[in-house]
Motif scaffolding. Structure first.
Motif, PDB file in Angstrom:
ATOM      1  N   TRP A 159       1.561   6.663   7.573  1.00  0.00           N
ATOM      2  CA  TRP A 159       0.565   7.624   7.112  1.00  0.00           C
ATOM      3  C   TRP A 159      -0.810   7.221   7.621  1.00  0.00           C
ATOM      4  O   TRP A 159      -1.046   6.077   7.998  1.00  0.00           O
ATOM      5  N   ILE A 160      -1.684   8.189   7.663  1.00  0.00           N
ATOM      6  CA  ILE A 160      -3.067   7.982   8.076  1.00  0.00           C
ATOM      7  C   ILE A 160      -3.953   8.240   6.867  1.00  0.00           C
ATOM      8  O   ILE A 160      -3.867   9.305   6.242  1.00  0.00           O
ATOM      9  N   VAL A 190       3.668   9.864  -2.464  1.00  0.00           N
ATOM     10  CA  VAL A 190       2.579   8.932  -2.805  1.00  0.00           C
ATOM     11  C   VAL A 190       3.074   7.721  -3.598  1.00  0.00           C
ATOM     12  O   VAL A 190       2.294   6.817  -3.889  1.00  0.00           O
ATOM     13  N   THR A 191       4.353   7.663  -3.921  1.00  0.00           N
ATOM     14  CA  THR A 191       4.916   6.475  -4.584  1.00  0.00           C
ATOM     15  C   THR A 191       5.573   5.524  -3.590  1.00  0.00           C
ATOM     16  O   THR A 191       6.070   4.466  -3.991  1.00  0.00           O
ATOM     17  N   MET A 192       5.573   5.889  -2.296  1.00  0.00           N
ATOM     18  CA  MET A 192       6.369   5.141  -1.316  1.00  0.00           C
ATOM     19  C   MET A 192       5.524   4.198  -0.459  1.00  0.00           C
ATOM     20  O   MET A 192       4.340   4.425  -0.234  1.00  0.00           O
ATOM     21  N   LYS A 193       6.172   3.154   0.026  1.00  0.00           N
ATOM     22  CA  LYS A 193       5.565   2.221   0.967  1.00  0.00           C
ATOM     23  C   LYS A 193       6.080   2.544   2.369  1.00  0.00           C
ATOM     24  O   LYS A 193       7.107   3.201   2.535  1.00  0.00           O
ATOM     25  N   LYS A 194       5.375   2.063   3.362  1.00  0.00           N
ATOM     26  CA  LYS A 194       5.759   2.323   4.742  1.00  0.00           C
ATOM     27  C   LYS A 194       7.167   1.801   5.024  1.00  0.00           C
ATOM     28  O   LYS A 194       7.494   0.658   4.691  1.00  0.00           O
ATOM     29  N   GLY A 195       8.007   2.654   5.621  1.00  0.00           N
ATOM     30  CA  GLY A 195       9.372   2.272   5.964  1.00  0.00           C
ATOM     31  C   GLY A 195      10.367   2.465   4.837  1.00  0.00           C
ATOM     32  O   GLY A 195      11.585   2.320   5.037  1.00  0.00           O
ATOM     33  N   GLU A 196       9.895   2.818   3.652  1.00  0.00           N
ATOM     34  CA  GLU A 196      10.770   2.981   2.492  1.00  0.00           C
ATOM     35  C   GLU A 196      11.608   4.256   2.613  1.00  0.00           C
ATOM     36  O   GLU A 196      11.156   5.268   3.168  1.00  0.00           O
ATOM     37  N   ILE A 197      12.842   4.207   2.112  1.00  0.00           N
ATOM     38  CA  ILE A 197      13.697   5.400   1.999  1.00  0.00           C
ATOM     39  C   ILE A 197      14.103   5.531   0.531  1.00  0.00           C
ATOM     40  O   ILE A 197      14.500   4.551  -0.104  1.00  0.00           O
ATOM     41  N   GLU A 255       0.826  -1.209   0.000  1.00  0.00           N
ATOM     42  CA  GLU A 255       0.000   0.000   0.000  1.00  0.00           C
ATOM     43  C   GLU A 255       0.861   1.260   0.000  1.00  0.00           C
ATOM     44  O   GLU A 255       1.965   1.280   0.559  1.00  0.00           O
ATOM     45  N   THR A 256       0.332   2.299  -0.620  1.00  0.00           N
ATOM     46  CA  THR A 256       0.977   3.619  -0.634  1.00  0.00           C
ATOM     47  C   THR A 256      -0.065   4.671  -0.281  1.00  0.00           C
ATOM     48  O   THR A 256      -1.269   4.466  -0.503  1.00  0.00           O
ATOM     49  N   PRO A 257       0.354   5.802   0.264  1.00  0.00           N
ATOM     50  CA  PRO A 257      -0.619   6.860   0.594  1.00  0.00           C
ATOM     51  C   PRO A 257      -1.181   7.513  -0.665  1.00  0.00           C
ATOM     52  O   PRO A 257      -0.648   7.350  -1.771  1.00  0.00           O
ATOM     53  N   GLU A 258      -2.264   8.262  -0.484  1.00  0.00           N
ATOM     54  CA  GLU A 258      -2.883   9.002  -1.571  1.00  0.00           C
ATOM     55  C   GLU A 258      -2.961  10.473  -1.200  1.00  0.00           C
ATOM     56  O   GLU A 258      -2.882  10.833  -0.022  1.00  0.00           O
ATOM     57  N   LEU A 259      -3.140  11.309  -2.227  1.00  0.00           N
ATOM     58  CA  LEU A 259      -3.368  12.730  -1.959  1.00  0.00           C
ATOM     59  C   LEU A 259      -4.627  12.856  -1.109  1.00  0.00           C
ATOM     60  O   LEU A 259      -5.652  12.243  -1.392  1.00  0.00           O
TER      61      LEU A 259
END
Length: 597
Positions: free
Chosen positions: A149-150, A107-114, A56-60
């Motif tokens: 993210w929430i 918005v292209t990133m996953k949780k914990g990604e750098i 999953e990735t966040p959205e605007l």
């Protein structure tokens, strides 16, 4: 000359869709650590430094918490969350709190990604630069870590109910309007004053009935089992500009108040509308085993169920499989139990427990009925707490050999005949329908088998038409007889029964045509001759009604326009005839034109 025996007409007896080619969308493979790629946003580049978790990735619109370090291409650092007591920054994506390139990067990133992002000037600080540190039209880089993210949802789509998902819950199921939910919540004003709060156990209610304020019902329907969320509710979805006085455990709420609600959907019990009109409702207390339910593909199912049945006041009128009672075993669609119980049980899985709410139309109707433990008053809603112990399904038609299909059709037809003879026409028609389904035109029968199958189909359609006539379903009878006549265009029974149905629907012309064809095929058939006589009586009565109608019409016109009538007589050369004679002549012409050969 051969004399044929008269027919006893009263006795019962895929192209593939063309698919349009769709557009093939190529998807780039995932980045590998150390790999850099230009993203779809013009000029934005991404280099993966550390893999994230999940997919999953966040959205605007979401709230993302990140660490970042901003540098120029020569390595000069101009901004960093790491230098602020190592506290990450929370950003409302899409709200312009940071440069647009950084939002599109996150918005292209996953949780914990750098990852390291390179932003062209138009996605960074543009022609203005930044406070002298970033020169105009400079390319900048951000090393970003997505901490978390929430997800933020605009429930009402007008900003009136904003939901921030704090815990996503256990599954993808969401409650519907009919379902019963168990909810915990705490409601506060903008100054943190607590105005309402549930007990530790929570509160249970039906979604359609609402609870507390409109926002809660709308938000609950977007939540998953176990989900926790924070709601920001504008006055129009709370208590409006009027506010609310203290009542039922809720403190007074000032006019125009914005509410902050912490809510948890603890669980919910799905409620299913079995009949589509809310007259049979099933509330699932315990999910059953597997995915198979009795009414999927089976033509006959034997059920074994336990239940306790009660009236609205709690009076128990029947028990099965409880307190030493034997479970009830019954066959579906045989009217062995009330229709509501029959239909609802057919949707249950093995081991499922449910409460059924059954309207009188699908229960015991408008009459008083005596049951094992109590009398059911007329027009009573009844409630069954049911457990599906087991069920047994017979083979579906597509699981049978051709011989098995033909034998099953014969058995169903015989069952229908027995029901017809005892006056149970509705059940008999269902048997004939099922029998015909076993031998439908699916192209699987060989030549000899095809003849047997066709004979059975015709026989079942004719018997079904006889049931439809008894049930006053005349259109149904016409349809079934027409099915027969598509195969056997001179079938006397089909012509006779369709003529009966046409006569009942006042289509006397079509009835006369069918009777004529039937007598051509069987000139001595007494029953066909009898309805021919009845038809002539109906035609005479119809002509008489039409004659009276025209008499009244012309008499009314004669009274209203005597000059016009007199002129008409002169033009027709009928000066010596009375008005009644003129009308009578006109009616003779009408009658002559409606007569049939």
């Amino acid at each position: 000359m051969v004399t044929e025996k008269a027919t006893n007409v009263s006795e019962i007896e895929d192209d593939e869709d063309d698919e349009e080619p769709g557009e093939v969308i190529e998807s780039a493979p995932p980045l590998k650590v150390g790999e850099e790629r230009e993203l779809s946003i013009s000029g934005l580049k991404k280099k993966l430094l550390k893999l994230g978790h999940g997919w999953e990735t966040p959205e605007l619109g979401d709230e993302a918490t990140v660490h970042y370090v901003g540098t120029l291409l020569d390595g000069t650092k101009f901004d960093s969350t790491r230098d602020r007591d190592d506290e990450p920054l929370t950003i409302k994506l899409g709200h312009g709190e940071v440069v647009s390139g950084l939002e599109h990067a996150i918005v292209t990133m996953k949780k914990g990604e750098i990852a390291l992002f390179t932003l062209p000037p138009e996605l960074g600080y543009g022609a203005a630069g930044r406070h002298g540190v970033v020169q105009p039209d400079s390319v900048v880089q951000f090393e970003v870590e997505l901490v978390s993210w929430i997800t933020v949802v605009d429930v009402s789509r007008d900003g009136g109910i904003i939901k921030k998902i704090m815990d996503k819950g256990e599954s993808n199921e969401q409650p519907g309007d009919l379902d019963q939910v168990l909810v915990k919540y705490r409601v506060a004003l903008d100054d943190d004053t607590i105005v309402a709060e549930t007990s530790e156990e929570g509160v249970e209610f039906y979604v359609k009935d609402g609870h507390l304020c409109p926002a809660l019902q709308k938000a609950i329907m977007t939540m998953k089992r176990g989900e926790k969320a924070k709601l920001v509710v504008q006055p129009q979805y709370a208590f409006g500009e009027e506010g609310r006085d203290a009542n039922n455990g809720v403190h007074s709420i000032p006019p125009g108040s914005i509410l902050n609600i912490d809510v948890e959907l603890v669980s919910f019990k799905p409620v299913i509308d079995i009949t589509g009109d809310s007259k049979v409702l099933k509330k699932i207390l315990k999910e059953g085993e597997g995915a198979v339910i009795p009414n999927e593909g089976a033509t006959v199912t034997t059920f074994s169920v336990s239940y306790m049945a009660r009236l609205e006041d709690g009076t128990i009128f029947e028990k099965k499989g409880i307190d030493g009672e034997q479970p009830l075993e019954f066959i579906t669609d045989e009217e062995q139990v009330i229709a509501g119980l029959d239909q609802a049980v057919a949707t249950m899985k093995k081991g499922e427990r449910a409460i059924l709410t059954i309207h009188p139309d699908f229960g015991f109707g408008s009459s008083e009925v005596r049951q094992d433990l109590a009398v059911i008053p007329p027009s009573s809603n009844v409630f069954y707490e049911v457990e599906m112990i087991d069920f047994t399904k017979v083979k579906a038609p597509w699981e049978m050999s051709n011989n098995e299909k033909i034998e099953a059709a014969r058995m169903k037809k015989e069952e229908g005949n027995l029901l017809f003879k005892t006056g149970k026409y509705q059940r008999a028609r269902k048997k004939y329908d099922k029998a015909a389904d076993f031998v439908n035109e699916d192209g699987s029968f060989e030549d000899d088998e095809q003849k047997l199958a066709e004979q059975l189909r015709v026989s079942c359609w004719l018997n079904g038409a006889a049931c439809s006539l008894k049930l006053h379903d005349f259109q149904g009878a016409i349809k079934l007889c027409s099915e027969v006549l598509d195969i056997e265009f001179h079938n006397v029974k089909a012509l006779y029964r369709r003529a009966q149905a046409y006569m009942e629907t006042a289509d006397l012309v079509s009835a006369e045509l069918d009777i004529k064809k039937a007598l051509e095929a069987d000139p001595h058939n007494r029953e066909v001759k009898l309805i021919q006589k009845n038809l002539k009586q109906l035609q005479a009565e119809s002509d008489k009604r039409e004659s009276k109608l025209y008499m009244n019409m012309f008499a009314h016109k004669t009274r209203d326009t005597p000059v016009a009538t007199k002129k008409l007589k002169l033009e027709k050369g009928e000066d010596d005839k009375t008005d009644e004679e003129v009308v009578g002549m006109k009616m003779e012409k009408v009658s002559d034109s409606s007569a049939h050969s």
